[in-house]
Design a protein around this motif. Structure first.
Motif, PDB file in Angstrom:
ATOM      1  N   LEU A  67       0.842  -1.184   0.000  1.00  0.00           N
ATOM      2  CA  LEU A  67       0.000   0.000   0.000  1.00  0.00           C
ATOM      3  C   LEU A  67       0.882   1.240   0.000  1.00  0.00           C
ATOM      4  O   LEU A  67       1.987   1.232   0.547  1.00  0.00           O
ATOM      5  CB  LEU A  67      -0.901   0.010   1.234  1.00  0.00           C
ATOM      6  N   GLN A  68       0.385   2.283  -0.598  1.00  0.00           N
ATOM      7  CA  GLN A  68       1.139   3.521  -0.684  1.00  0.00           C
ATOM      8  C   GLN A  68       0.289   4.660  -0.167  1.00  0.00           C
ATOM      9  O   GLN A  68      -0.772   4.944  -0.719  1.00  0.00           O
ATOM     10  CB  GLN A  68       1.564   3.806  -2.115  1.00  0.00           C
ATOM     11  N   ALA A  69       0.768   5.322   0.861  1.00  0.00           N
ATOM     12  CA  ALA A  69       0.089   6.502   1.382  1.00  0.00           C
ATOM     13  C   ALA A  69       0.668   7.728   0.704  1.00  0.00           C
ATOM     14  O   ALA A  69       1.868   7.800   0.439  1.00  0.00           O
ATOM     15  CB  ALA A  69       0.270   6.589   2.888  1.00  0.00           C
ATOM     16  N   SER A  70      -0.177   8.708   0.425  1.00  0.00           N
ATOM     17  CA  SER A  70       0.267   9.939  -0.206  1.00  0.00           C
ATOM     18  C   SER A  70      -0.595  11.094   0.276  1.00  0.00           C
ATOM     19  O   SER A  70      -1.633  10.887   0.914  1.00  0.00           O
ATOM     20  CB  SER A  70       0.186   9.818  -1.734  1.00  0.00           C
ATOM     21  N   GLY A  71      -0.148  12.292  -0.044  1.00  0.00           N
ATOM     22  CA  GLY A  71      -0.925  13.475   0.294  1.00  0.00           C
ATOM     23  C   GLY A  71      -0.390  14.265   1.468  1.00  0.00           C
ATOM     24  O   GLY A  71      -0.971  15.281   1.846  1.00  0.00           O
ATOM     25  N   GLY A  72       0.695  13.812   2.046  1.00  0.00           N
ATOM     26  CA  GLY A  72       1.260  14.528   3.179  1.00  0.00           C
ATOM     27  C   GLY A  72       2.024  15.760   2.738  1.00  0.00           C
ATOM     28  O   GLY A  72       2.129  16.063   1.554  1.00  0.00           O
ATOM     29  N   GLY A  73       2.578  16.442   3.695  1.00  0.00           N
ATOM     30  CA  GLY A  73       3.348  17.639   3.413  1.00  0.00           C
ATOM     31  C   GLY A  73       3.451  18.487   4.667  1.00  0.00           C
ATOM     32  O   GLY A  73       3.159  18.021   5.767  1.00  0.00           O
ATOM     33  N   SER A  74       3.863  19.718   4.470  1.00  0.00           N
ATOM     34  CA  SER A  74       3.971  20.656   5.582  1.00  0.00           C
ATOM     35  C   SER A  74       2.726  21.529   5.616  1.00  0.00           C
ATOM     36  O   SER A  74       2.390  22.149   4.606  1.00  0.00           O
ATOM     37  CB  SER A  74       5.221  21.512   5.420  1.00  0.00           C
ATOM     38  N   VAL A  75       2.069  21.559   6.743  1.00  0.00           N
ATOM     39  CA  VAL A  75       0.846  22.354   6.891  1.00  0.00           C
ATOM     40  C   VAL A  75       0.907  23.128   8.199  1.00  0.00           C
ATOM     41  O   VAL A  75       1.623  22.742   9.130  1.00  0.00           O
ATOM     42  CB  VAL A  75      -0.423  21.466   6.867  1.00  0.00           C
ATOM     43  N   GLN A  76       0.142  24.174   8.266  1.00  0.00           N
ATOM     44  CA  GLN A  76       0.058  24.946   9.502  1.00  0.00           C
ATOM     45  C   GLN A  76      -1.003  24.344  10.410  1.00  0.00           C
ATOM     46  O   GLN A  76      -1.942  23.674   9.946  1.00  0.00           O
ATOM     47  CB  GLN A  76      -0.271  26.399   9.191  1.00  0.00           C
ATOM     48  N   ALA A  77      -0.859  24.573  11.671  1.00  0.00           N
ATOM     49  CA  ALA A  77      -1.860  24.114  12.630  1.00  0.00           C
ATOM     50  C   ALA A  77      -3.234  24.616  12.196  1.00  0.00           C
ATOM     51  O   ALA A  77      -3.372  25.760  11.764  1.00  0.00           O
ATOM     52  CB  ALA A  77      -1.527  24.606  14.024  1.00  0.00           C
ATOM     53  N   GLY A  78      -4.199  23.731  12.296  1.00  0.00           N
ATOM     54  CA  GLY A  78      -5.547  24.062  11.859  1.00  0.00           C
ATOM     55  C   GLY A  78      -5.842  23.654  10.433  1.00  0.00           C
ATOM     56  O   GLY A  78      -6.992  23.726   9.982  1.00  0.00           O
ATOM     57  N   GLY A  79      -4.801  23.208   9.721  1.00  0.00           N
ATOM     58  CA  GLY A  79      -4.974  22.820   8.327  1.00  0.00           C
ATOM     59  C   GLY A  79      -5.774  21.546   8.162  1.00  0.00           C
ATOM     60  O   GLY A  79      -6.065  20.819   9.136  1.00  0.00           O
ATOM     61  N   SER A  80      -6.117  21.242   6.902  1.00  0.00           N
ATOM     62  CA  SER A  80      -6.998  20.097   6.611  1.00  0.00           C
ATOM     63  C   SER A  80      -6.552  19.326   5.375  1.00  0.00           C
ATOM     64  O   SER A  80      -7.253  19.284   4.359  1.00  0.00           O
ATOM     65  CB  SER A  80      -8.434  20.589   6.405  1.00  0.00           C
ATOM     66  N   PRO A  81      -5.435  18.665   5.444  1.00  0.00           N
ATOM     67  CA  PRO A  81      -5.021  17.858   4.299  1.00  0.00           C
ATOM     68  C   PRO A  81      -5.793  16.546   4.232  1.00  0.00           C
ATOM     69  O   PRO A  81      -6.368  16.093   5.227  1.00  0.00           O
ATOM     70  CB  PRO A  81      -3.536  17.597   4.575  1.00  0.00           C
ATOM     71  N   ARG A  82      -5.800  15.942   3.074  1.00  0.00           N
ATOM     72  CA  ARG A  82      -6.401  14.620   2.901  1.00  0.00           C
ATOM     73  C   ARG A  82      -5.345  13.660   2.396  1.00  0.00           C
ATOM     74  O   ARG A  82      -4.702  13.906   1.379  1.00  0.00           O
ATOM     75  CB  ARG A  82      -7.573  14.664   1.923  1.00  0.00           C
ATOM     76  N   LEU A  83      -5.202  12.570   3.092  1.00  0.00           N
ATOM     77  CA  LEU A  83      -4.273  11.526   2.677  1.00  0.00           C
ATOM     78  C   LEU A  83      -5.026  10.470   1.877  1.00  0.00           C
ATOM     79  O   LEU A  83      -6.214  10.236   2.100  1.00  0.00           O
ATOM     80  CB  LEU A  83      -3.613  10.883   3.891  1.00  0.00           C
ATOM     81  N   ALA A 100     -14.582   1.397  -5.617  1.00  0.00           N
ATOM     82  CA  ALA A 100     -14.543   1.389  -7.082  1.00  0.00           C
ATOM     83  C   ALA A 100     -13.195   1.895  -7.584  1.00  0.00           C
ATOM     84  O   ALA A 100     -12.722   1.476  -8.651  1.00  0.00           O
ATOM     85  CB  ALA A 100     -15.674   2.246  -7.639  1.00  0.00           C
ATOM     86  N   LYS A 101     -12.580   2.779  -6.816  1.00  0.00           N
ATOM     87  CA  LYS A 101     -11.280   3.329  -7.198  1.00  0.00           C
ATOM     88  C   LYS A 101     -10.124   2.648  -6.463  1.00  0.00           C
ATOM     89  O   LYS A 101      -8.964   2.991  -6.676  1.00  0.00           O
ATOM     90  CB  LYS A 101     -11.234   4.833  -6.911  1.00  0.00           C
ATOM     91  N   ASN A 102     -10.483   1.705  -5.581  1.00  0.00           N
ATOM     92  CA  ASN A 102      -9.450   0.987  -4.819  1.00  0.00           C
ATOM     93  C   ASN A 102      -8.629   1.947  -3.959  1.00  0.00           C
ATOM     94  O   ASN A 102      -7.395   1.823  -3.858  1.00  0.00           O
ATOM     95  CB  ASN A 102      -8.525   0.209  -5.756  1.00  0.00           C
ATOM     96  N   LEU A 103      -9.310   2.911  -3.348  1.00  0.00           N
ATOM     97  CA  LEU A 103      -8.648   3.933  -2.549  1.00  0.00           C
ATOM     98  C   LEU A 103      -9.296   4.058  -1.178  1.00  0.00           C
ATOM     99  O   LEU A 103     -10.505   3.866  -1.029  1.00  0.00           O
ATOM    100  CB  LEU A 103      -8.701   5.292  -3.239  1.00  0.00           C
ATOM    101  N   VAL A 104      -8.467   4.405  -0.203  1.00  0.00           N
ATOM    102  CA  VAL A 104      -8.940   4.751   1.131  1.00  0.00           C
ATOM    103  C   VAL A 104      -8.382   6.130   1.456  1.00  0.00           C
ATOM    104  O   VAL A 104      -7.236   6.442   1.105  1.00  0.00           O
ATOM    105  CB  VAL A 104      -8.476   3.718   2.166  1.00  0.00           C
ATOM    106  N   TYR A 105      -9.189   6.943   2.117  1.00  0.00           N
ATOM    107  CA  TYR A 105      -8.813   8.326   2.405  1.00  0.00           C
ATOM    108  C   TYR A 105      -8.765   8.575   3.904  1.00  0.00           C
ATOM    109  O   TYR A 105      -9.470   7.933   4.677  1.00  0.00           O
ATOM    110  CB  TYR A 105      -9.811   9.290   1.783  1.00  0.00           C
ATOM    111  N   LEU A 106      -7.957   9.537   4.277  1.00  0.00           N
ATOM    112  CA  LEU A 106      -7.951  10.040   5.647  1.00  0.00           C
ATOM    113  C   LEU A 106      -8.020  11.559   5.576  1.00  0.00           C
ATOM    114  O   LEU A 106      -7.047  12.220   5.211  1.00  0.00           O
ATOM    115  CB  LEU A 106      -6.692   9.600   6.395  1.00  0.00           C
ATOM    116  N   GLN A 107      -9.191  12.085   5.882  1.00  0.00           N
ATOM    117  CA  GLN A 107      -9.369  13.530   5.951  1.00  0.00           C
ATOM    118  C   GLN A 107      -8.957  13.995   7.336  1.00  0.00           C
ATOM    119  O   GLN A 107      -9.520  13.556   8.342  1.00  0.00           O
ATOM    120  CB  GLN A 107     -10.826  13.907   5.670  1.00  0.00           C
ATOM    121  N   MET A 108      -7.994  14.873   7.372  1.00  0.00           N
ATOM    122  CA  MET A 108      -7.445  15.355   8.634  1.00  0.00           C
ATOM    123  C   MET A 108      -7.835  16.816   8.804  1.00  0.00           C
ATOM    124  O   MET A 108      -7.513  17.643   7.944  1.00  0.00           O
ATOM    125  CB  MET A 108      -5.919  15.198   8.635  1.00  0.00           C
TER     126      MET A 108
END
Length: 124
Positions: free
Chosen positions: A2-18, A73-81
């Motif tokens: 499995l490959q996780a992606s979508g990370g990076g540098s964010v400020q406190a309070g941010g909302s990235p999705r992995l 259907a897309k074979n994906l799992v998400y983590l909304q942070m």
């Protein structure tokens, strides 16, 4: 793997999705867990989602801020942070629940097919 992606540098309070994608494995057959590991700390459970998406569990530290979902259907799992905090800084991993492990398992050893994680760095 499995490959996780979508990370990076964010400020406190941010909302990235992995995102978690699989190569050579049909994710829709498995419960998928998200874990994270901060420097000098053990890998810890974040959340898990049932193969159908109908059941989820969260660590107390992220409950109410993170949301796990999947698109089979897309074979994906998400983590909304959401409402990220500096203490959320870690490498985030996804993995599938072993066939021999019961739903709701939170230990890393209950999961397999770990891949490379994605770094999330939260600055205050």
């Amino acid at each position: 793997q499995l490959q996780a992606s979508g990370g990076g540098s964010v400020q406190a309070g941010g909302s990235p999705r992995l995102s978690c994608a699989a190569s050579g494995r049909t994710l829709s057959r498995y419960a998928v867990g998200w874990f994270r590991q901060a420097p000098g700390k053990e890998r810890e459970f974040v959340t898990t989602i049932y193969w159908s998406g109908g059941r989820t569990l969260y660590a107390d530290s992220v409950k109410g801020r993170f949301t796990v979902s999947r698109d089979n259907a897309k074979n994906l799992v998400y983590l909304q942070m959401n409402i990220l905090k500096p203490e959320d800084t870690a490498v985030y991993y996804c993995a599938t629940l072993r066939d021999s492990s019961p739903w709701g398992s939170m230990g890393p050893r209950e999961y397999d097919y770990w891949g490379q994680g994605t770094q999330v760095t939260v600055s205050s």
